[in-house]
Structures are given as structure tokens and as C-alpha cells.
Design a protein around this motif. Sequence first.
Motif, PDB file in Angstrom:
ATOM      1  N   GLN A   1       0.808  -1.218   0.000  1.00 32.62           N
ATOM      2  CA  GLN A   1       0.000   0.000   0.000  1.00 32.62           C
ATOM      3  C   GLN A   1       0.842   1.269   0.000  1.00 32.62           C
ATOM      4  O   GLN A   1       0.387   2.319  -0.477  1.00 32.62           O
ATOM      5  N   PHE A   2       2.062   1.197   0.504  1.00 33.00           N
ATOM      6  CA  PHE A   2       2.938   2.366   0.404  1.00 33.00           C
ATOM      7  C   PHE A   2       3.155   2.731  -1.065  1.00 33.00           C
ATOM      8  O   PHE A   2       3.005   3.899  -1.466  1.00 33.00           O
ATOM      9  N   PHE A   3       3.502   1.748  -1.869  1.00 35.46           N
ATOM     10  CA  PHE A   3       3.723   2.006  -3.289  1.00 35.46           C
ATOM     11  C   PHE A   3       2.413   2.368  -3.989  1.00 35.46           C
ATOM     12  O   PHE A   3       2.371   3.275  -4.827  1.00 35.46           O
ATOM     13  N   LEU A   4       1.348   1.668  -3.630  1.00 38.37           N
ATOM     14  CA  LEU A   4       0.059   1.927  -4.270  1.00 38.37           C
ATOM     15  C   LEU A   4      -0.431   3.343  -3.961  1.00 38.37           C
ATOM     16  O   LEU A   4      -0.868   4.082  -4.855  1.00 38.37           O
ATOM     17  N   ASN A   5      -0.363   3.743  -2.704  1.00 35.42           N
ATOM     18  CA  ASN A   5      -0.884   5.055  -2.308  1.00 35.42           C
ATOM     19  C   ASN A   5      -0.081   6.206  -2.912  1.00 35.42           C
ATOM     20  O   ASN A   5      -0.644   7.240  -3.293  1.00 35.42           O
ATOM     21  N   THR A   6       1.230   6.044  -2.975  1.00 38.90           N
ATOM     22  CA  THR A   6       2.030   7.109  -3.569  1.00 38.90           C
ATOM     23  C   THR A   6       1.819   7.167  -5.084  1.00 38.90           C
ATOM     24  O   THR A   6       1.871   8.254  -5.683  1.00 38.90           O
ATOM     25  N   GLU A   7       1.561   6.018  -5.708  1.00 38.48           N
ATOM     26  CA  GLU A   7       1.230   6.047  -7.133  1.00 38.48           C
ATOM     27  C   GLU A   7      -0.132   6.688  -7.374  1.00 38.48           C
ATOM     28  O   GLU A   7      -0.355   7.318  -8.415  1.00 38.48           O
ATOM     29  N   ILE A   8      -1.051   6.553  -6.437  1.00 32.78           N
ATOM     30  CA  ILE A   8      -2.341   7.243  -6.540  1.00 32.78           C
ATOM     31  C   ILE A   8      -2.122   8.757  -6.521  1.00 32.78           C
ATOM     32  O   ILE A   8      -2.834   9.509  -7.207  1.00 32.78           O
ATOM     33  N   GLN A   9      -1.122   9.207  -5.784  1.00 32.86           N
ATOM     34  CA  GLN A   9      -0.836  10.638  -5.710  1.00 32.86           C
ATOM     35  C   GLN A   9      -0.132  11.159  -6.971  1.00 32.86           C
ATOM     36  O   GLN A   9      -0.202  12.357  -7.277  1.00 32.86           O
TER      37      GLN A   9
ATOM     38  N   LEU B   1       1.396   9.475 -18.800  1.00 35.35           N
ATOM     39  CA  LEU B   1       2.379  10.424 -18.272  1.00 35.35           C
ATOM     40  C   LEU B   1       3.662  10.363 -19.098  1.00 35.35           C
ATOM     41  O   LEU B   1       4.054   9.294 -19.564  1.00 35.35           O
ATOM     42  N   PRO B   2       4.339  11.505 -19.270  1.00 34.91           N
ATOM     43  CA  PRO B   2       5.597  11.514 -20.018  1.00 34.91           C
ATOM     44  C   PRO B   2       6.730  10.869 -19.226  1.00 34.91           C
ATOM     45  O   PRO B   2       6.600  10.610 -18.021  1.00 34.91           O
ATOM     46  N   GLU B   3       7.831  10.648 -19.889  1.00 37.46           N
ATOM     47  CA  GLU B   3       8.945   9.885 -19.327  1.00 37.46           C
ATOM     48  C   GLU B   3       9.394  10.402 -17.966  1.00 37.46           C
ATOM     49  O   GLU B   3       9.638   9.617 -17.044  1.00 37.46           O
ATOM     50  N   HIS B   4       9.512  11.732 -17.795  1.00 37.80           N
ATOM     51  CA  HIS B   4      10.118  12.269 -16.578  1.00 37.80           C
ATOM     52  C   HIS B   4       9.190  12.191 -15.368  1.00 37.80           C
ATOM     53  O   HIS B   4       9.650  12.357 -14.229  1.00 37.80           O
ATOM     54  N   THR B   5       7.889  11.970 -15.565  1.00 44.93           N
ATOM     55  CA  THR B   5       6.981  11.831 -14.423  1.00 44.93           C
ATOM     56  C   THR B   5       6.426  10.422 -14.279  1.00 44.93           C
ATOM     57  O   THR B   5       5.618  10.165 -13.396  1.00 44.93           O
ATOM     58  N   GLN B   6       6.847   9.509 -15.137  1.00 47.60           N
ATOM     59  CA  GLN B   6       6.409   8.114 -15.043  1.00 47.60           C
ATOM     60  C   GLN B   6       7.037   7.416 -13.836  1.00 47.60           C
ATOM     61  O   GLN B   6       8.092   7.823 -13.360  1.00 47.60           O
ATOM     62  N   PRO B   7       6.398   6.323 -13.351  1.00 51.29           N
ATOM     63  CA  PRO B   7       7.047   5.506 -12.325  1.00 51.29           C
ATOM     64  C   PRO B   7       8.253   4.772 -12.894  1.00 51.29           C
ATOM     65  O   PRO B   7       8.298   4.446 -14.090  1.00 51.29           O
TER      66      PRO B   7
END
Length: 577
Positions: free
Chosen positions: A109-117, A483-489
Amino acid sequence: MSDDDTPVRDDVYLSGSEGRTYHGSSYMPTAYDNLDVARDDATQPDRGDDEGFRLLDLPRVPRLSHVLGPSAILLGASLGSGETLFWPLLVATHGWDLYWLFLLGVATQFFLNTEIQRWTVATGESIFRGFERLGRVWPLILLVFGFASLGWPGWAAGAARIGTIGLGVEETTVGLGGIGLASWRVLGIALLVLVWLTYQVTPVMYNVVERVQAVLVSLALLIALLLFVVLGSISELAAIPTAVDSVGQLPAGSDIALLLGGIAFAGAGGYLNLSQSLWVREKGYGMGRYQGRIKNPIVGDDPEPVRRGGFTFPPTPTNMRRWRGWWRLVQLEHLLTFVLGLVAVATMLMAVAAEYATGTAESGIAMWTDVVVPQVGVLPEILLYVALFTALLTTEYGIVESFVRNSADIVYELHGRSAGWSLPRLFWTLLTVFTGGGIAVLALPVPFAFDRPFELLVVGAAASGLMMLPYTALLAIMNTERLPEHTQPSWTRLGMLWWATAFFGYFSVLLLGTWASAAGLPQFETDAGVLASEPGGLALFAAAALVVGFVVVRSARAKLASKDTVPGSEQAQGPLH
């Protein structure tokens, strides 16, 4: 802004005095109609066939102490579910053999929640608006799941039951409007009224939620620590390392609905997690600072319109550095507030449950009131009741906020905006209807299922777990394709989204198979070992595997296609970007 290739630090970070503007909600008005629309190319978010994004520089980055808040609200929404009821009960029933699954759920959920943001920090838009760009049906599906999981006052009922038991008035009947109601129902109604009233004291409704939750969370943490120390349960922690051999195994006879609920609520879970997007927008994270806030239409001043189209920033060296700073801040705020707070409170309460309720077959609430309380002294008993009441009240507060804010955003973007509705008035109306509906349910004068609130919490938690499969899959696709390259995960984070999709898919299939078998469809029965499942159950596992495979292929293809499309994108990359 400096346009040269060597941006100075002051172009990236706010000073201490400047950062204080982030105390509470932060908003920066813009001349929206005069802004340039971003080009539809690889350096900007993909708009699809929807409205374009407006170009603005990414705001400078404040200090961590200035933006603490969104994760504290989520932590408060978590305390009265997984951390107080589900996981202590699971550890009391099965021992520490399941603790690995709790830690795995929290890490996931740490990874999931930050990806939601991520989408909101990059574009200012809510996660639901992002999903709408993938297909209008997705926010609607999530709205239905959200109502199924949170659309009833289960946590208010639980808090009220705990409160009346602690006060010794559980069996008391109170006359209310000519109707005799159990005292816990009356207290539950009073709690919902209190929650509604708090929203009426501030123009920006997010601010009161953040402050109330910060107080309640701090109180819950303090009481849990006192309880842990007074009862001397620290010795139980020595059993955790000995359970390492159980990693990857589920105890025989596990209640899958309870287990999935615990996994979903190893954190907030379900619909609640998605609120992180809206809370960070209200707080003013990244491009969300330009997007607008929801003000109280009754006591608020001039409204601030929430734009349908979001914002994006040109990929200059300065903006790349700012993105790196914002992403570091997002992760630190969530790690230090949500993750550490969650693990601390839950582990202390698990230790108490393991010491005093080993092998219990009671529900989460009854375990504390009927099994643990009779074994402890007066002071621990008081602390326990206060801890449980505070945790459940904090969760109910978070649930009201989450359900109303999420649902208002979905309804407004799918229909209300084109119909000429006001988003603040829609929020206030849904808040009133939601709390009023909960009051009506608790005021029913006939025997009702809320006499056993924990069972309803299990059902709601299981529904929360089920909805995490589709939105985790959507996140992996949206954050790579749009999302573009620089803001992608990064590839590491994308791998965690793949893992989360498989993780929730596996447990969702186990739950569906269990429900199908109980409903008289044994051919769909599932087994934790997968291969021992019935033919219908195997088909369910195969369908989940196809979903995971589809997500992996589609998101990996988008990630590979974006490589080297934005010059200097490495400047935006930090740890776990």
C-alpha cells in the motif's frame, strides 16, 4: 524561473517562511483562460480525446513539516479497521504466522498510495478524472464499489457499541422522538451529527478534517503506547522472528473474507486509498496547487473553481529538479506518517491481543470487550475502551470525508459540471445525505444487522479488497501510457504495481470462490494452492492471470516506448521515482 541548465537551489525549494503557506490547504489562483495549452506530444501528459492541459511551472518544493497532513488523514481512516480489529483478531486466532502478510500489505500500500498521488502531483487532476480519461465507465464502477464498502455507518456503530459498553450503559434504552432506541444507537447518531457539524466551522472543509484527524491520531497513538506498556505486552514481540518459517503460507481454515479485509485494511484500503489524490490536491501538492479547492457553500467566501482540465509543466531543468523534490517529499510524508504510524499502532495492539486472546473465536469487537477486558485491571480497561473508541471514531470521520469527497468528484465530473451544478454545493449535499442516511439506519426501531457491526465491517472490508484489483491495474496503465517519461514511475515502482495487481487478484479470486461455494456453487470453489481448486475456481484464477498479463504487457510497452523521449529526464529521477 531560471531557464538555464544550472538551476540554483532557491529555484527549487521554498524557504521556511514561504513554506508556511502550506499549513492547511494551499491554493494559487491562475489566469486559467490566458494560459497556453500544452502540446500533444511525448513531453506532456497524453490528453487522449479529452480537454488539454494548461502550461505552468511546477511550484517550488516546501519542507516536509509544512505538508504533513494527507497521510495523517489516511492513517486515521485506517486505525479503526485493520489496525484495531482485523489484524489483532487474526494474530490472536492464528498467532504471529500471519504477521508477514500484514507487513507485505503495508509495503504494497505504500507504493500503491504514492502512485495514486502521482497523477495529481503531475497534473493537478484527481485520480478519478485521470481514470475518466481512460474510460468514463471506470469512475462509475469505483463509485458503486465505494458505496458497497462504505455506504453504511458501520464504524460509527462500532465506536458507539464500544463507548456504551465501556460506560456500562449498553443495555440502556433511550427515548428519542417517541421511539425507544438502544443507547449505542443514540450515541452513534450523536457521533454522526458531530462529524457533520465540524464541517460547518471553516470555509475550506479540508482544513478541519486535517486538524481533527491529527488530534485523534495523536491521541490513538499515545493511548496504544500506554496500553502496550501498562500491560507489559512487549515480550510478545520476541515471537515475531520465530514466525519467519511461515512466510508465504496461509493457516488452514482461514476466513478468506476476514483475511482479504485485513489485507485491504493493512492500511486504509479500497475507496479510502483513492482519497489520497483529492487530499493532496486540497493540500496543494505539485500542480494540484493550481487546481482549486472545495469551499463550504454555507460559511465559505468566494468559491475557487476546480478546473476540468489539469495543468502540466514544461520539462525545463528547473522543473525537473522540482519534480524530483516533490516526489521525494510525497514518499517521505507517506512513509513517516502513514507507514510508521500504522506499523507501530497495529503491532502494539496485535501484541496485546496475542497475549490475552490467543485462540479466540470471537469477532474483532467481542475479542476486546469479552476476552481481553475481563483479564486486565481498571486502568488498562479504561485505556482499552478509550483506544478502541478513538480509533473507531477516527475511522468513521475519515470514511465520511473519503466517501463524500470521492463521490462528489466522480458525480460532478461525469454529470454535474455539464449540468451546471456547483461542486461545493454537491459536496455539502452529499455530506448531509450520507450522514443523514447513517442516522436513519441507526434510528430504525426494529432489530437490525447493525446489532452485529463487526460482521458488516468484514463484508465492507472484503468489498474494499475486491475493488483494489481494478484500480491497481488502471494505475499501472494510466501512469505509464498517459504520463511523459520524466513523471512516469520507475521500473521498480511499475513492478510493484504489477505485484499489487497480482496480489489483490489472487485474494479476490479466493474470496469469490468462497462466496460461490457458500451460495451453492461448489464448482467455483477455490483453494489457496490454486491447483486444488474446482474447475470454476481454476477459471477464476485464469481470468485474474489474464488481467495481470494484460496490465504487464500494456504498461511495459508504454514504458519502453517513452524511453529517451524527454531530454534531461534523468534530472527528475530520485530514489524510487
